[in-house]
Design an enzyme around this catalytic site. Structure first.
Site, PDB file in Angstrom:
ATOM      1  N   ASP A 239      24.037 -33.557   6.067  1.00 16.06           N
ATOM      2  CA  ASP A 239      24.465 -32.338   6.774  1.00 16.06           C
ATOM      3  C   ASP A 239      24.165 -31.063   5.988  1.00 16.06           C
ATOM      4  O   ASP A 239      24.868 -30.067   6.110  1.00 16.06           O
ATOM      5  CB  ASP A 239      25.978 -32.381   7.100  1.00 16.06           C
TER       6      ASP A 239
ATOM      7  N   LYS B 172      19.099 -29.798   6.920  1.00 15.77           N
ATOM      8  CA  LYS B 172      17.698 -30.217   6.789  1.00 15.77           C
ATOM      9  C   LYS B 172      16.905 -29.946   8.071  1.00 15.77           C
ATOM     10  O   LYS B 172      15.727 -29.644   8.011  1.00 15.77           O
ATOM     11  CB  LYS B 172      17.617 -31.715   6.471  1.00 15.77           C
ATOM     12  N   GLY B 173      17.600 -30.050   9.225  1.00 19.13           N
ATOM     13  CA  GLY B 173      16.924 -29.847  10.511  1.00 19.13           C
ATOM     14  C   GLY B 173      16.294 -28.471  10.568  1.00 19.13           C
ATOM     15  O   GLY B 173      15.146 -28.310  10.963  1.00 19.13           O
ATOM     16  N   LYS B 174      17.036 -27.475  10.118  1.00 22.96           N
ATOM     17  CA  LYS B 174      16.511 -26.114  10.165  1.00 22.96           C
ATOM     18  C   LYS B 174      15.339 -25.933   9.197  1.00 22.96           C
ATOM     19  O   LYS B 174      14.329 -25.321   9.529  1.00 22.96           O
ATOM     20  CB  LYS B 174      17.626 -25.119   9.824  1.00 22.96           C
TER      21      LYS B 174
ATOM     22  N   ALA C 249      21.932 -39.975  12.326  1.00 17.90           N
ATOM     23  CA  ALA C 249      21.566 -38.627  11.888  1.00 17.90           C
ATOM     24  C   ALA C 249      21.820 -37.623  12.992  1.00 17.90           C
ATOM     25  O   ALA C 249      21.781 -37.963  14.175  1.00 17.90           O
ATOM     26  CB  ALA C 249      20.086 -38.608  11.518  1.00 17.90           C
ATOM     27  N   GLY C 250      22.073 -36.410  12.606  1.00 23.71           N
ATOM     28  CA  GLY C 250      22.245 -35.346  13.591  1.00 23.71           C
ATOM     29  C   GLY C 250      21.651 -34.075  13.053  1.00 23.71           C
ATOM     30  O   GLY C 250      22.131 -33.550  12.058  1.00 23.71           O
ATOM     31  N   HIS C 251      20.569 -33.634  13.647  1.00 22.46           N
ATOM     32  CA  HIS C 251      19.928 -32.398  13.194  1.00 22.46           C
ATOM     33  C   HIS C 251      20.075 -31.333  14.280  1.00 22.46           C
ATOM     34  O   HIS C 251      19.688 -31.557  15.412  1.00 22.46           O
ATOM     35  CB  HIS C 251      18.439 -32.634  12.916  1.00 22.46           C
TER      36      HIS C 251
ATOM     37  N   GLN D  53      20.349 -37.936   6.488  1.00 18.79           N
ATOM     38  CA  GLN D  53      21.463 -38.166   5.538  1.00 18.79           C
ATOM     39  C   GLN D  53      21.161 -37.465   4.199  1.00 18.79           C
ATOM     40  O   GLN D  53      20.469 -36.465   4.205  1.00 18.79           O
ATOM     41  CB  GLN D  53      21.735 -39.659   5.353  1.00 18.79           C
TER      42      GLN D  53
ATOM     43  N   THR E 286      25.143 -44.970   3.485  1.00 13.74           N
ATOM     44  CA  THR E 286      24.515 -45.551   4.672  1.00 13.74           C
ATOM     45  C   THR E 286      23.675 -46.734   4.200  1.00 13.74           C
ATOM     46  O   THR E 286      23.647 -47.046   3.003  1.00 13.74           O
ATOM     47  CB  THR E 286      23.712 -44.479   5.452  1.00 13.74           C
TER      48      THR E 286
ATOM     49  N   THR F 133      29.258 -37.280  15.458  1.00 15.04           N
ATOM     50  CA  THR F 133      30.585 -37.805  15.792  1.00 15.04           C
ATOM     51  C   THR F 133      31.613 -36.709  16.104  1.00 15.04           C
ATOM     52  O   THR F 133      32.704 -37.011  16.568  1.00 15.04           O
ATOM     53  CB  THR F 133      31.138 -38.628  14.605  1.00 15.04           C
TER      54      THR F 133
ATOM     55  N   LYS G 289      23.093 -21.991   4.407  1.00 16.71           N
ATOM     56  CA  LYS G 289      24.435 -21.482   4.746  1.00 16.71           C
ATOM     57  C   LYS G 289      25.006 -20.544   3.689  1.00 16.71           C
ATOM     58  O   LYS G 289      26.232 -20.542   3.445  1.00 16.71           O
ATOM     59  CB  LYS G 289      25.390 -22.647   5.010  1.00 16.71           C
ATOM     60  N   LEU G 290      24.149 -19.766   3.078  1.00 16.63           N
ATOM     61  CA  LEU G 290      24.641 -18.803   2.086  1.00 16.63           C
ATOM     62  C   LEU G 290      25.551 -17.775   2.752  1.00 16.63           C
ATOM     63  O   LEU G 290      26.461 -17.235   2.134  1.00 16.63           O
ATOM     64  CB  LEU G 290      23.431 -18.118   1.427  1.00 16.63           C
ATOM     65  N   ASP G 291      25.312 -17.536   4.040  1.00 16.47           N
ATOM     66  CA  ASP G 291      26.133 -16.579   4.797  1.00 16.47           C
ATOM     67  C   ASP G 291      27.583 -17.038   4.911  1.00 16.47           C
ATOM     68  O   ASP G 291      28.494 -16.215   4.992  1.00 16.47           O
ATOM     69  CB  ASP G 291      25.542 -16.373   6.205  1.00 16.47           C
TER      70      ASP G 291
HETATM   71  P1  IMP Z   1      26.465 -45.131   8.845  1.00 16.91           P
HETATM   72  O1  IMP Z   1      25.160 -44.540   8.441  1.00 16.91           O
HETATM   73  O2  IMP Z   1      26.810 -44.847  10.283  1.00 16.91           O
HETATM   74  O3  IMP Z   1      26.556 -46.589   8.504  1.00 16.91           O
HETATM   75  O4  IMP Z   1      27.631 -44.428   7.996  1.00 16.91           O
HETATM   76  C1  IMP Z   1      27.756 -44.621   6.590  1.00 16.91           C
HETATM   77  C2  IMP Z   1      28.188 -43.334   5.916  1.00 16.91           C
HETATM   78  O5  IMP Z   1      27.144 -42.363   6.036  1.00 16.91           O
HETATM   79  C3  IMP Z   1      29.421 -42.679   6.533  1.00 16.91           C
HETATM   80  O6  IMP Z   1      30.162 -42.037   5.505  1.00 16.91           O
HETATM   81  C4  IMP Z   1      28.844 -41.637   7.464  1.00 16.91           C
HETATM   82  O7  IMP Z   1      29.740 -40.585   7.703  1.00 16.91           O
HETATM   83  C5  IMP Z   1      27.649 -41.192   6.649  1.00 16.91           C
HETATM   84  N1  IMP Z   1      26.568 -40.633   7.460  1.00 16.91           N
HETATM   85  C6  IMP Z   1      25.681 -41.299   8.218  1.00 16.91           C
HETATM   86  N2  IMP Z   1      24.819 -40.451   8.790  1.00 16.91           N
HETATM   87  C7  IMP Z   1      25.143 -39.221   8.372  1.00 16.91           C
HETATM   88  C8  IMP Z   1      24.580 -37.921   8.598  1.00 16.91           C
HETATM   89  O8  IMP Z   1      23.575 -37.727   9.292  1.00 16.91           O
HETATM   90  N3  IMP Z   1      25.215 -36.897   7.957  1.00 16.91           N
HETATM   91  C9  IMP Z   1      26.283 -37.085   7.147  1.00 16.91           C
HETATM   92  N4  IMP Z   1      26.830 -38.264   6.919  1.00 16.91           N
HETATM   93  C10 IMP Z   1      26.260 -39.337   7.520  1.00 16.91           C
END
Ligand code: IMP
Length: 423
Positions: A13, A16-18, A39-41, A223, A238, A300, A330-332
């Site tokens: 988090d 990286k997406g940006k 992942a979430g970008h 990640q 992960t 999530t 995110k320096l802002d």
């Molecule tokens: P998993 O990858 O779903 O098995 O989760 C394992 C650990 O990695 C947990 O603490 C998740 O919160 C963390 N995690 C997985 N993907 C991300 C991500 O994209 N950003 C931040 N934490 C992540």
């Protein structure tokens, strides 16, 4: 040829997406090499927000080829939903290719991920429950089912039937759950396979030929370093290799083909899920960083734990990834604080620790040693050059460089593409 790897230096988090989106403009190919829909970008373009989980961020440029390498565990249902979301927003996805060697995520992986977590109770890992761990377990156990299997109906049918027999036994006998219906799952997945077949390719050939032809390739890590299965805060990690070395394994290129490694670090630290976090803030400063920085999980929606910048962690990341440049995001978010703190080392009893430890029990006994610097009250969202930043923000960045041993080449002062400073 030029190949650049983007890695997270903290617990994911980092934004990286940006940074990927920004560097993608100068690339011909953008490739994911590990992780999955955990992942979430978030990328913001022209005021529009795109939340990507599997598709590389480069997809927002029509002329870039986007690859999902074999190191990724692919949930076809989620990928198709993401493709549909992009197409409905006018994004051209015809340049997307997915590896025929990538392992597939099935509904039993997701269910088992959640059941295992529930069984652990207070000792859960806090996974995203996207089936990532169970899918990588099948891969290591050599029973995983790959995209190339999905392209062959008979092979797929046999493999899924065999796997489902075993998984259903676990689900019914250990967890008392209903079994999955094999025929229904086979038909559903073969349907996904037909929809995805136009994207399937040997991505190792595409990326190799591109590098040989002097094209620019960007490898987009998901990640972060501390979530790496080997290097990270095990077991709160992960199941893949988010570190730069993961590119060789997950994209299928040799180490001699990597030229630059950009480590992305937030100007503070965040973490989702469980595990020790030495600089975590439990006070109103932590709360204000969470609100101002919109620190809620993309995948999530969970609130992220927030704390001060930890130079022990980022210098560790610089070392294990071979980081050539840092991008501070995110320096802002820190603007407006009277003072800001950087953790320069840990104290454990009378001992000073400078290298990030392996043992979590050891880490949980560590207290951060802080250096306090004056804050900056001017909003910096409109700064477009390094010189336009307040002097105290510059001091903060330069102290990070000194402590972490890498040059800060990119700074982000807001979510939009233009809120990026290149030094
Ligand atoms: P998993 O990858 O779903 O098995 O989760 C394992 C650990 O990695 C947990 O603490 C998740 O919160 C963390 N995690 C997985 N993907 C991300 C991500 O994209 N950003 C931040 N934490 C992540």
């Amino acid at each position: 040829m030029s190949s650049v790897v983007i890695v997270g230096t903290q617990w994911g988090d980092e934004g990286k997406g940006k940074i990927t989106d920004y560097l993608a403009e100068r690339s011909d190919i953008v490739m994911r090499y590990q992780g999955g829909s955990n992942a979430g970008h978030t990328v913001e373009v022209d005021g529009k927000q795109y939340k990507l989980h599997l598709v590389p961020s480069g997809i927002l440029y029509p002329d870039k080829q986007c690859l999902i390498g074999h190191g990724v565990v692919l949930d076809p249902e989620e990928l198709l939903q993401e493709i549909e979301m992009l197409v409905s927003q006018g994004v051209d996805v015809s340049n997307l290719r997915i590896s025929d060697r990538a392992h597939l995520v099935f509904p039993y992986h997701k269910l088992l991920d959640g059941l295992e977590e529930d069984k652990k109770g207070a000792n859960d890992i806090g996974t995203t429950r996207k089936g990532i761990g169970p899918a990588y377990m099948d891969k290591s156990e050599r029973i995983g089912i790959r995209v190339c299997d999905l392209m062959n109906e008979d092979v797929f049918r046999d493999k899924l039937k065999a796997n489902l027999q075993k998984k259903n036994e676990i689900l019914t006998k250990i967890y008392g759950k209903e079994p999955f219906d094999a025929d229904e799952m086979i038909d559903r997945y073969l349907g996904y396979g037909r929809q995805l077949s136009c994207y399937v390719a040997d991505t190792t050939v595409i990326v190799y030929q591109a590098l040989k032809a002097d094209k620019n390739v960007l490898f987009e890590g998901a990640q972060g370093t501390l979530l790496d299965i080997d290097i990270g805060t095990y077991p709160y990690v992960t199941s893949s290799h988010p570190i730069a070395g993961g590119v060789c394994v997950g994209a299928g290129i040799g180490p001699t083909m990597i030229h630059k490694v950009v480590g992305v670090a937030k100007s503070y630290t965040t973490r989702v899920g469980k595990g020790p976090f030495p600089t975590e803030l439990f006070d109103e400063i932590g709360q204000s960083i969470r609100e101002k920085g919109r620190e809620y999980g993309t995948t999530t929606g969970r609130p992220r734990r927030c704390g001060w910048f930890d130079a022990v962690i980022v210098s560790f990341s610089v070392r294990v990834n071979g980081i050539t440049d840092l991008a501070i995001t995110k320096l802002d978010t820190l603007a407006g604080l009277e003072t800001v703190k950087i953790c320069t080392a840990y104290r454990r009893g009378s001992e000073i620790i400078e290298n990030f430890p392996a043992s979590l029990e050891f880490l949980s006994e560590c207290e951060p040693v802080y250096e306090e610097l004056p804050g900056w009250d001017k909003s910096i969202e409109k700064a477009r050059t390094y010189d336009e930043l307040p002097v105290n923000a510059i001091r903060y960045i330069e102290r990070i460089e000194e402590l972490c041993g890498a040059r800060v080449s990119i700074l982000s002062v807001g979510p939009a593409r233009e809120q990026t400073i290149i030094r």
